[in-house]
Motif scaffolding. Structure first.
Motif, short mmCIF file in Angstrom:
data_model
loop_
_atom_site.label_atom_id
_atom_site.label_comp_id
_atom_site.label_asym_id
_atom_site.label_seq_id
_atom_site.Cartn_x
_atom_site.Cartn_y
_atom_site.Cartn_z
N SER A 16 -13.65 4.71 0.03
CA SER A 16 -12.90 4.12 -1.08
C SER A 16 -11.42 3.89 -0.82
O SER A 16 -10.66 3.71 -1.77
CB SER A 16 -13.07 5.00 -2.32
OG SER A 16 -14.42 5.02 -2.72
N VAL A 17 -10.98 3.85 0.42
CA VAL A 17 -9.56 3.64 0.70
C VAL A 17 -9.27 2.14 0.65
O VAL A 17 -9.28 1.44 1.65
CB VAL A 17 -9.15 4.26 2.05
CG1 VAL A 17 -7.65 4.08 2.27
CG2 VAL A 17 -9.51 5.74 2.07
N GLU A 18 -9.03 1.67 -0.55
CA GLU A 18 -8.84 0.25 -0.82
C GLU A 18 -7.45 0.03 -1.39
O GLU A 18 -6.96 0.82 -2.19
CB GLU A 18 -9.90 -0.21 -1.81
CG GLU A 18 -9.84 -1.68 -2.15
CD GLU A 18 -10.94 -2.09 -3.12
OE1 GLU A 18 -11.13 -3.30 -3.30
OE2 GLU A 18 -11.62 -1.21 -3.70
N GLY A 19 -6.83 -1.05 -0.97
CA GLY A 19 -5.52 -1.41 -1.49
C GLY A 19 -5.25 -2.88 -1.23
O GLY A 19 -6.06 -3.56 -0.60
N PRO A 20 -4.11 -3.37 -1.69
CA PRO A 20 -3.78 -4.78 -1.46
C PRO A 20 -3.71 -5.10 0.03
O PRO A 20 -3.32 -4.26 0.85
CB PRO A 20 -2.40 -4.92 -2.11
CG PRO A 20 -2.27 -3.76 -3.03
CD PRO A 20 -3.09 -2.66 -2.44
N LYS A 21 -4.08 -6.31 0.37
CA LYS A 21 -3.96 -6.76 1.76
C LYS A 21 -2.51 -6.67 2.21
O LYS A 21 -1.59 -6.82 1.41
CB LYS A 21 -4.44 -8.21 1.90
CG LYS A 21 -5.93 -8.36 1.79
CD LYS A 21 -6.33 -9.82 1.94
CE LYS A 21 -7.82 -9.95 1.85
NZ LYS A 21 -8.26 -10.85 0.79
N GLY A 22 -2.30 -6.43 3.50
CA GLY A 22 -0.96 -6.44 4.07
C GLY A 22 -0.29 -5.09 4.18
O GLY A 22 0.81 -5.00 4.72
#
Length: 170
Positions: A62-68
C-alpha cells in the motif's frame, strides 16, 4: 403456497442475518496494489518482521503516493518507517545486475516502472499487464551499499507505488 412462504422466510432471514455477519466478521485487508518482493524491499522486510516497523508490516502493498516523489514511503506518513535509513535494513548482496520482482495484490494498468539510486535513474521499463513483473537492472556503475528506489507509475491515476530496496553491490 408453501414454496412462496419458504422463499419469503428465507429472504427475511437473510435480511436479518446479513448485517450481523458483516459486523461480526473481521475486516479484511484491502486487496490493492504491489511492492518489490525480491530482493526484499523495506516493506517486505517489515512484513516478514526482519525489521521492526509500524503499520507497513500489515500492508506492504500500500505504499502509494503522487507520481514524481523520491521517498520510500511515497509521502505517506503512516509508512514513515520506510524513510528511516538508520533502521537495521538488511542489504541483499548482488552482482553488477539485479532482477527486481514485483508482487501484486491487485493489478492496475501500468504506465512504466522506474529505478533510481540517488538522483540517477538506473532503469526504466514500459508497463505491462502480466501478473508477474520482473526487471533486470544494470548496476555496473555502482559498488558497495546502495538504496534503490523502485517506482511503479500507474496509467489511469495520478499515483505511483514506491519501494526501496537495500543492496550490497559486489
Amino acid at each position: 403456497m408453501k414454496t412462496s412462504r419458504r422463499r419469503y422466510a428465507a429472504a427475511a432471514a437473510g435480511l436479518v442475518i446479513s448485517p450481523a455477519v458483516a459486523v461480526l466478521l473481521p475486516a479484511a485487508t484491502a486487496l490493492a496494489h504491489g511492492y518489490v518482493s525480491a530482493p526484499p524491499s523495506r516493506q517486505a522486510q517489515c512484513a516478514q518482521k526482519t525489521v521492526q516497523c509500524g503499520q507497513i508490516q500489515y500492508e506492504p502493498q500500500s505504499v502509494e503516493g503522487p507520481k514524481g516523489l523520491r521517498s520510500c514511503s511515497g509521502g505517506n506518513g503512516r509508512f514513515s518507517d520506510l524513510d528511516d535509513d538508520g533502521k537495521a535494513w538488511k542489504a541483499a548482496t548482488v552482482g553488477k545486475s539485479v532482477t527486481f520482482t514485483w508482487t501484486f495484490t491487485a493489478k492496475h494498468p501500468s504506465r512504466d516502472y522506474e529505478y533510481y539510486i540517488g538522483n540517477t535513474r538506473v532503469g526504466m521499463f514500459k508497463g505491462d499487464r502480466s501478473s508477474l513483473v520482473a526487471h533486470t537492472v544494470d548496476l555496473s556503475a555502482f559498488t558497495g551499499r546502495q538504496k534503490v528506489l523502485a517506482i511503479w507509475n500507474i496509467a489511469d491515476t495520478a499515483n505511483a507505488f514506491y519501494a526501496c530496496i537495500d543492496l550490497e553491490v559486489q
